[in-house]
Design a protein around this motif. Structure first.
Motif, PDB file in Angstrom:
ATOM      1  N   HIS A 101       0.977  -1.341   0.009  1.00  0.00           N
ATOM      2  CA  HIS A 101      -0.161   0.015  -0.028  1.00  0.00           C
ATOM      3  C   HIS A 101       0.849   1.161  -0.031  1.00  0.00           C
ATOM      4  O   HIS A 101       0.561   2.374  -0.597  1.00  0.00           O
ATOM      5  N   GLY A 102       2.045   1.096   0.572  1.00  0.00           N
ATOM      6  CA  GLY A 102       2.803   2.541   0.441  1.00  0.00           C
ATOM      7  C   GLY A 102       3.420   2.428  -0.863  1.00  0.00           C
ATOM      8  O   GLY A 102       3.397   3.588  -1.621  1.00  0.00           O
ATOM      9  N   ILE A 103       3.619   1.417  -1.446  1.00  0.00           N
ATOM     10  CA  ILE A 103       4.320   1.729  -2.862  1.00  0.00           C
ATOM     11  C   ILE A 103       3.158   2.147  -3.765  1.00  0.00           C
ATOM     12  O   ILE A 103       3.014   3.156  -4.481  1.00  0.00           O
ATOM     13  N   ALA A 104       1.729   1.615  -3.735  1.00  0.00           N
ATOM     14  CA  ALA A 104       0.450   2.106  -4.402  1.00  0.00           C
ATOM     15  C   ALA A 104       0.392   3.358  -4.133  1.00  0.00           C
ATOM     16  O   ALA A 104       0.142   4.302  -5.020  1.00  0.00           O
ATOM     17  N   ALA A 105       0.351   3.843  -2.873  1.00  0.00           N
ATOM     18  CA  ALA A 105      -0.073   5.396  -2.557  1.00  0.00           C
ATOM     19  C   ALA A 105       1.017   6.062  -3.087  1.00  0.00           C
ATOM     20  O   ALA A 105       0.574   7.432  -3.731  1.00  0.00           O
ATOM     21  N   GLN A 106       2.321   5.972  -2.938  1.00  0.00           N
ATOM     22  CA  GLN A 106       3.301   6.944  -3.473  1.00  0.00           C
ATOM     23  C   GLN A 106       3.164   6.791  -5.130  1.00  0.00           C
ATOM     24  O   GLN A 106       3.396   8.132  -5.779  1.00  0.00           O
ATOM     25  N   THR A 107       3.211   5.980  -5.786  1.00  0.00           N
ATOM     26  CA  THR A 107       2.718   5.947  -7.015  1.00  0.00           C
ATOM     27  C   THR A 107       1.479   6.831  -7.526  1.00  0.00           C
ATOM     28  O   THR A 107       1.546   7.520  -8.561  1.00  0.00           O
ATOM     29  N   ILE A 108       0.441   6.628  -6.691  1.00  0.00           N
ATOM     30  CA  ILE A 108      -0.667   7.280  -7.317  1.00  0.00           C
ATOM     31  C   ILE A 108      -0.749   8.731  -6.898  1.00  0.00           C
ATOM     32  O   ILE A 108      -0.886   9.673  -7.750  1.00  0.00           O
ATOM     33  N   LEU A 109       0.137   9.114  -6.023  1.00  0.00           N
ATOM     34  CA  LEU A 109       0.265  10.553  -5.809  1.00  0.00           C
ATOM     35  C   LEU A 109       1.233  11.284  -6.567  1.00  0.00           C
ATOM     36  O   LEU A 109       0.967  12.445  -6.994  1.00  0.00           O
ATOM     37  N   LEU A 110       2.398  10.388  -6.964  1.00  0.00           N
ATOM     38  CA  LEU A 110       3.106  11.016  -8.313  1.00  0.00           C
ATOM     39  C   LEU A 110       2.356  11.205  -9.592  1.00  0.00           C
ATOM     40  O   LEU A 110       2.658  12.208 -10.101  1.00  0.00           O
ATOM     41  N   GLY A 111       1.565  10.249  -9.674  1.00  0.00           N
ATOM     42  CA  GLY A 111       0.856  10.318 -11.209  1.00  0.00           C
ATOM     43  C   GLY A 111      -0.139  11.635 -10.979  1.00  0.00           C
ATOM     44  O   GLY A 111      -0.264  12.339 -11.835  1.00  0.00           O
ATOM     45  N   ALA A 112      -0.644  11.814  -9.511  1.00  0.00           N
ATOM     46  CA  ALA A 112      -1.521  12.889  -9.372  1.00  0.00           C
ATOM     47  C   ALA A 112      -0.827  14.174  -9.523  1.00  0.00           C
ATOM     48  O   ALA A 112      -1.393  15.265 -10.443  1.00  0.00           O
ATOM     49  N   ARG A 113       0.495  14.254  -9.153  1.00  0.00           N
ATOM     50  CA  ARG A 113       1.241  15.245  -9.153  1.00  0.00           C
ATOM     51  C   ARG A 113       1.592  15.745 -10.646  1.00  0.00           C
ATOM     52  O   ARG A 113       1.619  17.014 -11.069  1.00  0.00           O
TER      53      ARG A 113
END
Ligand SMILES: Cc1cc2nc3c(=O)[nH]c(=O)nc-3n(C[C@H](O)[C@H](O)[C@H](O)COP(=O)(O)O)c2cc1C
Length: 191
Positions: A101-113
């Motif tokens: 979930h840490g990997i998923a969360a960071q990936t999603i937030l990078l995509g959002a950024r």
């Protein structure tokens, strides 16, 4: 590019609430997580998406914001996230999600950024209340909530000060400061 993206990807807690985030965009973000690493490739993570104002209000009421900012109760009406992604672990696949979930969360937030949006991971969740509000079956563990929207605050990263405090803080102009440890202080050995 990755360096700039990571530097810009600060946790954001105040948003232009009226700036809508489309369901398709949230799905694109989850697709990034879907393509990310997973322990033993079990892929136990599942997601709930919300960009509906009523559901968003219910999710918001289950979250605790910026614990170090004692005199700030969280984003006011008008500056709340336009969307949320709730990250769940499907225990019928695996009891533990490891660090997926840490990997998923960071990936999603990078995509959002990358799309000019910003967000924040939230682990301080009233999980019972959120489960009730969203009717989340008991088979799913609630791991993290990601708040997403158009950033309405300035966040600066700085090197940790001489007082060694890791506490983020806000200055009189409302700029949010995030102290980070020095590189030489986190490398334990170099061979
Ligand atoms: C696992 C995890 C849980 C977090 N939970 C919360 C939370 O409940 N509420 C909140 O406001 N921020 C939360 N954060 C955001 C952190 O406070 C933030 O990452 C930290 O202050 C560093 O700021 P930065 O993300 O801009 O580097 C969480 C971050 C992580 C990684």
């Amino acid at each position: 590019m990755i360096t700039e993206l990571v530097k810009e990807n600060r946790s954001c807690r105040r948003f232009y609430q009226d700036h809508a985030v489309a369901p398709e965009i949230l799905k694109e973000f989850v697709d990034l997580a879907r393509m990310s690493a997973s322990g033993a490739n079990l892929q136990p993570l599942k997601y709930i998406l919300s960009c509906d104002s009523q559901k968003n209000a219910e999710i918001f009421s289950c979250l605790a914001w910026a614990g170090y900012l004692k005199d700030w109760p969280g984003p006011a009406e008008g500056e709340r996230p336009a969307a949320y992604i709730v990250i769940l672990a499907d225990t019928s696949i695996s009891e533990s999600a490891g660090c997926d979930h840490g990997i998923a969360a960071q990936t999603i937030l990078l995509g959002a950024r990358e799309k000019g949006l910003g967000g924040c991971m939230l682990g301080s969740i009233d999980r019972d209340a959120l489960r009730d509000s969203l009717n989340i079956p008991s088979q799913f563990k609630i791991l993290l909530v990601l708040a997403i929207g158009k950033p309405r605050e300035q966040v600066v990263m700085e090197t940790i000060g001489s007082n060694d405090s890791i506490r983020y803080w806000r200055d009189s102009d409302g700029v949010h400061h995030v102290p980070k440890r020095k590189l030489e202080d986190i490398i334990v050995a170099e061979h």
